[in-house]
Design a protein around this motif. Structure first.
Motif, short mmCIF file in Angstrom:
data_model
loop_
_atom_site.label_atom_id
_atom_site.label_comp_id
_atom_site.label_asym_id
_atom_site.label_seq_id
_atom_site.Cartn_x
_atom_site.Cartn_y
_atom_site.Cartn_z
N GLN A 244 -35.89 -33.98 6.70
CA GLN A 244 -34.91 -34.22 5.64
C GLN A 244 -35.26 -35.51 4.90
O GLN A 244 -35.85 -36.43 5.47
N TYR A 245 -34.86 -35.57 3.63
CA TYR A 245 -35.12 -36.73 2.80
C TYR A 245 -33.81 -37.21 2.17
O TYR A 245 -33.02 -36.41 1.69
N ASN A 246 -33.63 -38.53 2.17
CA ASN A 246 -32.47 -39.10 1.49
C ASN A 246 -32.77 -39.27 0.01
O ASN A 246 -33.91 -39.54 -0.38
N PRO A 247 -31.78 -39.12 -0.85
CA PRO A 247 -31.99 -39.43 -2.26
C PRO A 247 -32.52 -40.85 -2.42
O PRO A 247 -32.03 -41.80 -1.79
N GLY A 248 -33.58 -40.99 -3.21
CA GLY A 248 -34.21 -42.29 -3.42
C GLY A 248 -35.40 -42.55 -2.52
O GLY A 248 -36.16 -43.50 -2.75
N ASP A 249 -35.61 -41.73 -1.47
CA ASP A 249 -36.76 -41.94 -0.58
C ASP A 249 -38.07 -41.75 -1.34
O ASP A 249 -38.16 -40.91 -2.26
N VAL A 250 -39.09 -42.50 -0.96
CA VAL A 250 -40.43 -42.35 -1.51
C VAL A 250 -41.29 -41.65 -0.46
O VAL A 250 -41.34 -42.07 0.71
N LEU A 251 -41.97 -40.59 -0.86
CA LEU A 251 -42.75 -39.78 0.06
C LEU A 251 -44.22 -39.81 -0.32
O LEU A 251 -44.57 -39.87 -1.50
N ALA A 252 -45.09 -39.73 0.69
CA ALA A 252 -46.52 -39.46 0.49
C ALA A 252 -46.75 -38.00 0.84
O ALA A 252 -46.47 -37.57 1.97
N VAL A 253 -47.23 -37.23 -0.11
CA VAL A 253 -47.43 -35.79 0.03
C VAL A 253 -48.92 -35.48 -0.05
O VAL A 253 -49.57 -35.85 -1.03
N PHE A 254 -49.45 -34.81 0.96
CA PHE A 254 -50.87 -34.48 0.99
C PHE A 254 -51.02 -32.97 1.18
O PHE A 254 -50.62 -32.42 2.21
N LEU A 255 -51.57 -32.30 0.17
CA LEU A 255 -51.86 -30.87 0.20
C LEU A 255 -53.36 -30.70 0.41
O LEU A 255 -54.16 -31.25 -0.35
N HIS A 256 -53.75 -29.92 1.44
CA HIS A 256 -55.18 -29.83 1.74
C HIS A 256 -55.45 -28.61 2.61
O HIS A 256 -54.57 -28.06 3.27
N ASP A 257 -56.72 -28.20 2.61
CA ASP A 257 -57.12 -27.05 3.41
C ASP A 257 -57.56 -27.50 4.80
O ASP A 257 -58.04 -28.63 4.98
N THR A 258 -57.37 -26.62 5.79
CA THR A 258 -57.83 -26.84 7.15
C THR A 258 -58.42 -25.53 7.67
O THR A 258 -58.18 -24.47 7.08
N PRO A 259 -59.17 -25.55 8.78
CA PRO A 259 -59.68 -24.29 9.33
C PRO A 259 -58.57 -23.31 9.72
O PRO A 259 -58.79 -22.10 9.74
N HIS A 260 -57.37 -23.83 10.00
CA HIS A 260 -56.26 -22.97 10.42
C HIS A 260 -55.42 -22.48 9.25
O HIS A 260 -54.52 -21.66 9.44
N ARG A 263 -52.48 -26.55 4.31
CA ARG A 263 -51.51 -27.40 5.00
C ARG A 263 -50.88 -28.41 4.04
O ARG A 263 -51.54 -28.92 3.12
N VAL A 264 -49.61 -28.69 4.27
CA VAL A 264 -48.89 -29.75 3.57
C VAL A 264 -48.41 -30.76 4.61
O VAL A 264 -47.77 -30.39 5.60
N ASP A 265 -48.73 -32.03 4.40
CA ASP A 265 -48.23 -33.14 5.22
C ASP A 265 -47.37 -34.04 4.35
O ASP A 265 -47.76 -34.38 3.22
N VAL A 266 -46.22 -34.45 4.88
CA VAL A 266 -45.34 -35.36 4.17
C VAL A 266 -44.98 -36.51 5.10
O VAL A 266 -44.54 -36.28 6.24
N THR A 267 -45.18 -37.73 4.62
CA THR A 267 -44.69 -38.92 5.31
C THR A 267 -43.65 -39.58 4.42
O THR A 267 -43.93 -39.90 3.26
N GLY A 275 -43.48 -34.78 8.56
CA GLY A 275 -43.41 -33.35 8.82
C GLY A 275 -44.60 -32.66 8.20
O GLY A 275 -45.32 -33.23 7.37
N SER A 276 -44.81 -31.40 8.60
CA SER A 276 -45.94 -30.65 8.06
C SER A 276 -45.68 -29.16 8.18
O SER A 276 -44.75 -28.72 8.84
N MET A 277 -46.52 -28.39 7.50
CA MET A 277 -46.54 -26.94 7.64
C MET A 277 -47.91 -26.44 7.26
O MET A 277 -48.50 -26.92 6.28
N THR A 278 -48.42 -25.49 8.05
CA THR A 278 -49.73 -24.89 7.82
C THR A 278 -49.57 -23.39 7.66
O THR A 278 -48.86 -22.75 8.44
N PHE A 304 -54.01 -18.31 4.96
CA PHE A 304 -54.14 -18.57 3.53
C PHE A 304 -55.00 -19.82 3.30
O PHE A 304 -54.75 -20.87 3.91
N HIS A 305 -55.97 -19.68 2.39
CA HIS A 305 -56.82 -20.80 1.98
C HIS A 305 -56.83 -20.87 0.45
O HIS A 305 -56.56 -19.88 -0.23
N PRO A 306 -57.19 -22.03 -0.12
CA PRO A 306 -57.22 -22.16 -1.58
C PRO A 306 -58.20 -21.17 -2.23
O PRO A 306 -59.27 -20.87 -1.68
N MET A 307 -57.83 -20.71 -3.40
CA MET A 307 -58.66 -19.76 -4.15
C MET A 307 -59.87 -20.44 -4.77
O MET A 307 -60.99 -19.93 -4.70
#
Length: 563
Positions: A244-260, A263-267, A275-278, A304-307
């Protein structure tokens, strides 16, 4: 990867920001079997056809900013900083009060095109990921890159959902999910998938999974499994698992491919949570098998992998209205006031202030707050606007929509703000995108006529902003942090704006764009978007290896740049 991690650590040192009860009495965020048409869901990619197989309107207003680079890596990775917008200090009241984010959008998102060999599989049932050999956008059937030979493609939208009303994750905090939209049709032959699939998951189906603390999905992302689950586990966020994110929070979002899988990583740089999801087999991601002759719908576990390898004017999802790959988009046009409803999810029975002339065609799929005291007690309809008179099309709803600074402070939400993405090149370095485009699917959501989408009159009657809209949001640049350029969405008068690119949607999104789409064994040229391409990136964050510092004075337009 080391460069990305060092950047995250540097941002943490640079930022140093200060660091409810919940009950789900309302809608699943993305219910299983929620077909991607206007009657059922507003959280889906806009179809080029504008209607689903039942002839129902399937348009969704998605003003976007698109990022281009010809370097490998730009089409399959992206690092962003984003500031979650705060709501207005004044709460909404029926037909008025302050404007909150849930009234402007059900979601905003970052996108990447992905391989899906069963999604619009026109020429082949194979999709080799991460390569520009997948670019097929030539309208000529005799050309080697004829659009009808394009491999099956899906669009990943990493979506953020605002709090406060029945379509939220939580009452006071934001959440996010990985969604992957696919098309269960074969445009080269005009075939649709079997009837059981169409009735169970729809023509445009969606893999869906919330971002979680441990990266494991709450339930299988598989659209067929979700549709058959009576408890809708995948669409109802568990606060013990979902980031969950509070209004006003600053996030680092990394979208990238993996062998599995992708994936999206958020700090969350404000709270330190991650948190993350693949899009992996372990998380239950799957494709719906395209089998028109089958009697029972089936799905197949799928990674799923990038086109594409790059992100350019030619990397796109060929069945979608938008012509984008790496992009940010808002999903607007899904809240209109209604003063009374007969049942939850039914039609409006008493028109709200947006419709002084009485009820109209878009006064459908209407809700109150289900009697939940944690939610804002207002009634609204979330069917896509067809006359463009709802809350998202009013200047006084958006930050910077007028020059009234007092209204901006008290009655309007803060703008969503984000940096231009950085991508990871073949050497593991972080690179800037070299060009940007402003693209709005205004023609796609405008009825035909007055907007002529094809034929000798194509482009005629296609207005920007759409007919009936008092206002249409636009992108501008600002200081995300001191010395760090960022984008924001709203009006042209947001405090701290550096460049508003003309200050109107007409100036920013530019002329209509003519693009090829698959039409049987041939192609058809359609007007689905307005687009303006800048010949540079006017808002490099300053973190990329090839950044020249903050360059936010704007770029020259390449104009229509028809494909």
């Amino acid at each position: 990867m080391r460069k990305v991690l060092s950047l995250c650590a540097g941002v943490l040192l640079f930022v140093c920001l200060a660091s409810t009860s919940w009950a789900q009495k309302r809608l699943p965020v993305f219910p299983g079997g929620s077909f991607c048409d206007d009657v059922n869901s507003g959280l889906c990619t806009d179809l080029a056809s504008g209607v689903n197989y039942e002839g129902q309107y399937s348009g969704h207003d998605e003003p976007a900013i698109v990022f281009y680079s010809n370097k490998p890596g730009s089409g399959n990775s992206g690092f962003y900083l984003i500031r979650i917008p705060k709501d207005a200090p004044v709460k909404p009241v029926q037909d008025g009060g302050g404007t909150w984010n849930f009234q402007l959008r059900p979601a905003f998102w970052f996108s990447v095109a992905l391989c899906d060999s069963q999604s619009d599989p026109n020429f082949t049932n194979v999709c080799e990921p991460d390569t520009d050999a997948n670019i097929f956008d030539n309208p000529d059937p005799n050309a080697p890159d004829f659009i009808g030979r394009h491999p099956g493609v899906a669009l990943m939208e990493f979506q953020f959902y605002p709090p406060g009303w029945v379509t939220d994750c939580f009452a006071t905090t934001w959440c996010s999910a990985m969604t992957i939209d696919s098309l269960s049709a074969k445009e080269s032959t005009g075939q649709l998938n079997n009837l059981n699939c169409l009735q169970t998951v729809g023509e445009e189906y969606v893999n869906f999974a919330f971002l979680t603390f441990n990266g494991k999905s709450q339930a299988a992302a598989d659209p067929l499994a979700r549709a058959l689950d009576p408890n809708q586990v995948a669409g109802i966020p568990d606060p013990a698992q979902v980031l969950q994110y509070n209004p006003g929070d600053v996030l680092a979002v990394f979208l990238h491919d993996t062998p599995h899988g992708f994936r999206v990583d958020v700090t969350d740089l404000t709270t330190g949570k991650h948190g993350s999801m693949t899009a992996s087999l372990a998380n239950g991601f799957a494709q719906i098998n395209f089998d028109p002759t089958a009697t029972v719908c089936s799905s197949n576990p799928y990674v799923f992998h990038p086109m594409y390898s790059t992100s350019s004017e030619h990397t796109r999802v060929v069945w979608a209205a938008h012509t984008l790959n790496t992009a940010f988009s808002d999903e607007i046009g899904h809240f209109e006031w209604c003063d009374a409803i007969s049942t939850e999810g039914g039609r409006c029975t008493l028109a709200g202030s947006n419709d002084p002339g009485g009820l109209d065609a878009d006064d459908r799929r209407c809700f109150d707050n289900f009697g939940d005291p944690t939610l804002i007690p207002v009634i609204g309809c979330i069917t896509t606007e067809v006359d463009f008179d709802g809350v998202p099309y009013l200047a006084n709803s958006w930050p910077g929509g007028t020059k009234d600074e007092n209204a901006d402070r008290n009655l309007r939400p803060k703008p969503v703000q984000f940096t231009s993405p950085l991508f990871v090149d073949k050497q593991g370095n972080l690179e800037d995108y070299q060009r940007v485009a402003f693209e709005a699917d205004i023609p796609a959501i405008t009825p035909n006529p007055p907007c002529h989408h094809s034929g000798p009159l194509k482009g005629m009657g296609c207005t920007n902003p759409p007919p009936g809209a008092q206002f249409y949001p636009l992108y501008s640049t600002t200081n995300f942090f001191p010395g760090v350029c960022g984008w924001q969405l709203g009006g042209g008068n947001i405090a701290g704006t550096i460049n508003n690119f003309g200050g109107t949607s007409t100036a920013e999104y530019g002329p209509v764009l003519v693009s090829p789409y698959i039409n049987g064994t041939g192609s058809i040229l359609l007007v689905e978007n307005n687009r303006q391409i800048l010949n540079s990136n006017p808002c490099k964050s300053g973190f990329g290896d090839n950044s020249q510092g903050q360059n936010n004075q704007g770029g020259n337009s390449q104009g229509q740049n028809n494909q």
